[in-house]
Scaffold this motif. Structure first.
Motif, PDB file in Angstrom:
ATOM      1  N   ARG A 139       0.833  -1.205   0.000  1.00  0.00           N
ATOM      2  CA  ARG A 139       0.000   0.000   0.000  1.00  0.00           C
ATOM      3  C   ARG A 139       0.870   1.259   0.000  1.00  0.00           C
ATOM      4  NH1 ARG A 139      -4.365   0.138   4.539  1.00  0.00           N
ATOM      5  NH2 ARG A 139      -5.063   1.908   3.253  1.00  0.00           N
ATOM      6  N   ILE A 140       1.975   1.226   0.728  1.00  0.00           N
ATOM      7  CA  ILE A 140       2.888   2.375   0.754  1.00  0.00           C
ATOM      8  C   ILE A 140       3.557   2.561  -0.607  1.00  0.00           C
ATOM      9  CG2 ILE A 140       5.014   3.283   1.770  1.00  0.00           C
ATOM     10  CD1 ILE A 140       4.179   1.876   4.400  1.00  0.00           C
ATOM     11  N   LEU A 141       4.071   1.461  -1.181  1.00  0.00           N
ATOM     12  CA  LEU A 141       4.759   1.549  -2.471  1.00  0.00           C
ATOM     13  C   LEU A 141       3.815   1.954  -3.596  1.00  0.00           C
ATOM     14  CD1 LEU A 141       7.086  -1.596  -2.249  1.00  0.00           C
ATOM     15  CD2 LEU A 141       7.710   0.796  -1.939  1.00  0.00           C
ATOM     16  N   ALA A 142       2.537   1.552  -3.476  1.00  0.00           N
ATOM     17  CA  ALA A 142       1.555   1.901  -4.511  1.00  0.00           C
ATOM     18  C   ALA A 142       1.012   3.317  -4.341  1.00  0.00           C
ATOM     19  CB  ALA A 142       0.400   0.895  -4.478  1.00  0.00           C
ATOM     20  N   GLY A 143       1.370   3.977  -3.251  1.00  0.00           N
ATOM     21  CA  GLY A 143       0.900   5.339  -3.019  1.00  0.00           C
ATOM     22  C   GLY A 143      -0.455   5.421  -2.344  1.00  0.00           C
ATOM     23  N   GLU A 144      -1.031   4.289  -1.950  1.00  0.00           N
ATOM     24  CA  GLU A 144      -2.316   4.309  -1.262  1.00  0.00           C
ATOM     25  C   GLU A 144      -2.198   4.957   0.120  1.00  0.00           C
ATOM     26  OE1 GLU A 144      -3.620  -0.020  -3.121  1.00  0.00           O
ATOM     27  OE2 GLU A 144      -4.205   0.490  -1.071  1.00  0.00           O
ATOM     28  N   LEU A 145      -1.015   4.864   0.697  1.00  0.00           N
ATOM     29  CA  LEU A 145      -0.732   5.543   1.964  1.00  0.00           C
ATOM     30  C   LEU A 145       0.333   6.589   1.665  1.00  0.00           C
ATOM     31  CD1 LEU A 145      -0.560   2.454   4.385  1.00  0.00           C
ATOM     32  CD2 LEU A 145      -2.455   4.068   4.110  1.00  0.00           C
ATOM     33  N   PRO A 146      -0.055   7.830   1.427  1.00  0.00           N
ATOM     34  CA  PRO A 146       0.901   8.863   1.014  1.00  0.00           C
ATOM     35  C   PRO A 146       1.863   9.236   2.141  1.00  0.00           C
ATOM     36  CG  PRO A 146      -1.382   9.500   0.549  1.00  0.00           C
ATOM     37  CD  PRO A 146      -1.438   8.318   1.447  1.00  0.00           C
ATOM     38  N   GLN A 147       2.906   9.968   1.748  1.00  0.00           N
ATOM     39  CA  GLN A 147       3.878  10.454   2.716  1.00  0.00           C
ATOM     40  C   GLN A 147       3.183  11.258   3.810  1.00  0.00           C
ATOM     41  OE1 GLN A 147       6.918  12.893   0.996  1.00  0.00           O
ATOM     42  NE2 GLN A 147       7.629  13.686   2.967  1.00  0.00           N
ATOM     43  N   GLY A 148       3.555  10.977   5.069  1.00  0.00           N
ATOM     44  CA  GLY A 148       2.994  11.699   6.202  1.00  0.00           C
ATOM     45  C   GLY A 148       1.769  11.046   6.809  1.00  0.00           C
ATOM     46  N   THR A 149       1.218   9.998   6.141  1.00  0.00           N
ATOM     47  CA  THR A 149       0.049   9.313   6.687  1.00  0.00           C
ATOM     48  C   THR A 149       0.402   8.651   8.017  1.00  0.00           C
ATOM     49  OG1 THR A 149      -0.817   8.868   4.479  1.00  0.00           O
ATOM     50  CG2 THR A 149      -1.678   7.520   6.285  1.00  0.00           C
ATOM     51  N   ARG A 150      -0.442   8.867   9.016  1.00  0.00           N
ATOM     52  CA  ARG A 150      -0.219   8.226  10.318  1.00  0.00           C
ATOM     53  C   ARG A 150      -0.830   6.839  10.300  1.00  0.00           C
ATOM     54  NH1 ARG A 150      -2.552   7.349  15.308  1.00  0.00           N
ATOM     55  NH2 ARG A 150      -1.210   7.689  17.137  1.00  0.00           N
ATOM     56  N   PHE A 156       3.508   6.182  14.303  1.00  0.00           N
ATOM     57  CA  PHE A 156       4.274   5.804  13.124  1.00  0.00           C
ATOM     58  C   PHE A 156       3.682   6.493  11.890  1.00  0.00           C
ATOM     59  CE2 PHE A 156       5.001   2.484  16.194  1.00  0.00           C
ATOM     60  CZ  PHE A 156       6.338   2.156  16.025  1.00  0.00           C
ATOM     61  N   PHE A 157       4.557   7.032  11.032  1.00  0.00           N
ATOM     62  CA  PHE A 157       4.127   7.793   9.868  1.00  0.00           C
ATOM     63  C   PHE A 157       4.836   7.296   8.620  1.00  0.00           C
ATOM     64  CE2 PHE A 157       3.356  10.331  13.552  1.00  0.00           C
ATOM     65  CZ  PHE A 157       2.184  11.034  13.290  1.00  0.00           C
ATOM     66  N   VAL A 158       4.135   7.351   7.483  1.00  0.00           N
ATOM     67  CA  VAL A 158       4.734   6.945   6.217  1.00  0.00           C
ATOM     68  C   VAL A 158       5.838   7.932   5.857  1.00  0.00           C
ATOM     69  CG1 VAL A 158       4.334   6.556   3.758  1.00  0.00           C
ATOM     70  CG2 VAL A 158       2.605   5.859   5.442  1.00  0.00           C
ATOM     71  N   ALA A 159       7.011   7.394   5.518  1.00  0.00           N
ATOM     72  CA  ALA A 159       8.140   8.231   5.128  1.00  0.00           C
ATOM     73  C   ALA A 159       7.937   8.719   3.694  1.00  0.00           C
ATOM     74  CB  ALA A 159       9.441   7.446   5.253  1.00  0.00           C
ATOM     75  N   HIS A 160       8.906   9.477   3.185  1.00  0.00           N
ATOM     76  CA  HIS A 160       8.780   9.947   1.802  1.00  0.00           C
ATOM     77  C   HIS A 160       8.647   8.738   0.888  1.00  0.00           C
ATOM     78  CE1 HIS A 160      12.834   8.726   0.490  1.00  0.00           C
ATOM     79  NE2 HIS A 160      13.193   9.028   1.723  1.00  0.00           N
ATOM     80  N   ARG A 161       7.898   8.910  -0.191  1.00  0.00           N
ATOM     81  CA  ARG A 161       7.617   7.784  -1.090  1.00  0.00           C
ATOM     82  C   ARG A 161       8.923   7.285  -1.710  1.00  0.00           C
ATOM     83  NH1 ARG A 161       3.224   7.541  -6.045  1.00  0.00           N
ATOM     84  NH2 ARG A 161       3.606   5.364  -6.604  1.00  0.00           N
TER      85      ARG A 161
END
Length: 446
Positions: free
Chosen positions: A16-27, A66-71
């Motif tokens: 989901r992170i790699l596909a962009g479903e969880l954008p940068q900064g998403t908690r 925890f937060f999504v890092a830069h894509r």
């Protein structure tokens, strides 16, 4: 191999992170929310988030979550490199040395090894690269040590290396291709698992019993997967401290003969006296056995010196590979070791270490028994033991809690070749285990 819940949750979030479903900064969900969402324990969620942090996909913010890092860019690390990095997290902790109590460390204390190595002045003409096989004087001493154990070896069958890990690298480079099945002890030497995964091998664990690897399973797995390589340790195995019994050694070599399989015996305490068991090379005489030895744990880790003993053809081939990759090993270091052996100082060092280990092991076993704890089996000598833990304890969580108190532990989960469920345990280092702070911690959690 079937995926665990941890693997499935990790891959789902990673995708989901790699596909962009969880954008940068998403908690991400809190630990409690994630437990409810996925229907799993807190330990599983913690492990998933730790792996995502290790891959640089998420970051932890103190008190916030925890937060999504830069894509990540398209140049994502190869999966086999990421798996290898995950595997050696324990090694990283040993090198960084952030702890004060090192009950799980893989090496003897520095004060056991200080002053073991004298200074050396190199004469003119002796400071060159050396030969691919290594310093002849040292190889002659290694051959003489084998002869003293009843094994006739020519110096040309010996290749010196930058330690045992370099030796394993050479063997893997020579014999392993992407997708190859490789058999290993389970539990076994975790840096080896990382090296094999980095090479793209399919790592298959062979259960390790108190008397050695299960030969029946070794045979069936070798036949099922067509494996042509098996990594094991004959004497004082890391992490269990147990050795291979004579009947098991015979059975292993019979399997190797039937399946046309090479056996790599990695023994960093090859020279240490007093370790019980049967060394595979005593029976095989380096027909199918490749022996790896090291001076890093008996002299000094800083020396980075080891060696390979094999059949003449394999030794010659590995020497050529060593020349391509590193030109040569350090003739300076090898001359220091050769001088130590010639002066018989190394003999004194070995016997002193064996005595100290025996005393520390007896004391450690007594103190562990007083807490109601038991070992996988009574060790046959060497540096290590495998401590069994109560079934309701999570060895990874226990190691994290110990780390918060400045205590370094080696959780059993990291020594498992696969991800399947296993009883909790930990590797202990007899030369470091008798620290009162370690036992105080054990009393608190039991």
């Amino acid at each position: 191999m079937a995926q665990t819940k941890t693997d499935r949750i990790f891959e789902a979030l990673q995708n989901r992170i790699l596909a962009g479903e969880l954008p940068q900064g998403t908690r991400l969900d809190s630990l409690r929310q994630a437990c409810r969402h996925y229907g799993v324990s807190k330990n599983i969620v913690v492990t998933v988030y730790d792996r995502l942090v290790a891959r640089g996909l998420i970051t932890a913010r103190q008190g916030a979550g925890f937060f999504v890092a830069h894509r990540p860019s398209m140049a994502v690390e190869p999966e086999n490199l990421q798996e290898a990095i995950d595997t050696v997290s324990l090694l990283r902790a040993q090198l960084d040395r952030p702890h004060t109590v090192l009950a799980g460390d893989g090496r003897p204390p520095e004060n056991w090894l200080l002053n073991a190595v004298p200074a050396l002045t190199v004469s003119a003409g002796e400071g060159g690269y050396g030969t691919p096989h290594g310093l002849l004087a040292l190889r002659e001493y290694i051959a003489a040590a084998q002869l003293a154990q009843g094994i006739e070896v020519a110096p040309s069958q010996i290749v010196t290396t930058f330690g045992a890990n370099h030796a394993l690298d050479l063997v893997i480079r020579r014999f392993v291709r992407v997708g190859d099945p490789v058999l290993v002890d389970d539990p076994g030497y975790y840096p080896l698992f990382a090296k094999l995964r980095l090479a793209g091998a399919k790592v298959i664990g062979v259960p390790r019993r108190p008397s050695g690897p299960d030969p029946d399973l070794l045979g069936s797995l070798a036949k099922e997967y067509g494996a042509r390589l098996f990594f094991t340790q004959s004497l004082g195995q890391n992490p269990t401290g147990c050795s291979i019994a004579l009947p098991i050694a015979h059975a292993i070599l019979q399997v190797a003969e039937r399946q046309e399989m090479l056996v790599v015996d990695d023994d960093p305490f090859l020279d240490l006296p007093g370790i019980e068991g049967t060394r595979l090379a005593h029976l095989d005489l380096f027909d199918r056995v490749i022996q790896v030895g090291s001076y890093s744990k008996t002299l000094s880790p800083s020396l980075r010196s080891g060696y390979i003993i094999a059949s003449p053809g394999i030794a010659s081939n590995l020497a050529e590979l060593k020349m391509i990759l590193t030109v040569s090993s350090s003739s300076y270091t090898e001359r220091i070791i050769a001088n130590l052996i010639r002066s018989r100082r190394y003999e004194k060092i070995k016997f002193t270490m064996a005595r100290r280990l025996s005393e520390a092991r007896a004391e450690g076993m007594r103190r562990l028994s007083s807490l109601g704890l038991s070992l996988f089996a009574e060790p046959h000598g060497g540096l290590y033991g495998w401590l069994k833990l109560p079934d309701d304890l999570d060895d990874l969580e226990m190691a994290r809690e110990a780390s918060a108190h400045g205590i370094f532990l080696a959780p059993g989960s990291l020594f498992q070749a696969g991800w399947q469920a296993h009883p909790p345990g930990m590797r202990i280092n007899w030369s470091r285990v008798n620290d009162s702070r370690f036992y105080s911690f054990l009393r608190r959690i039991l």
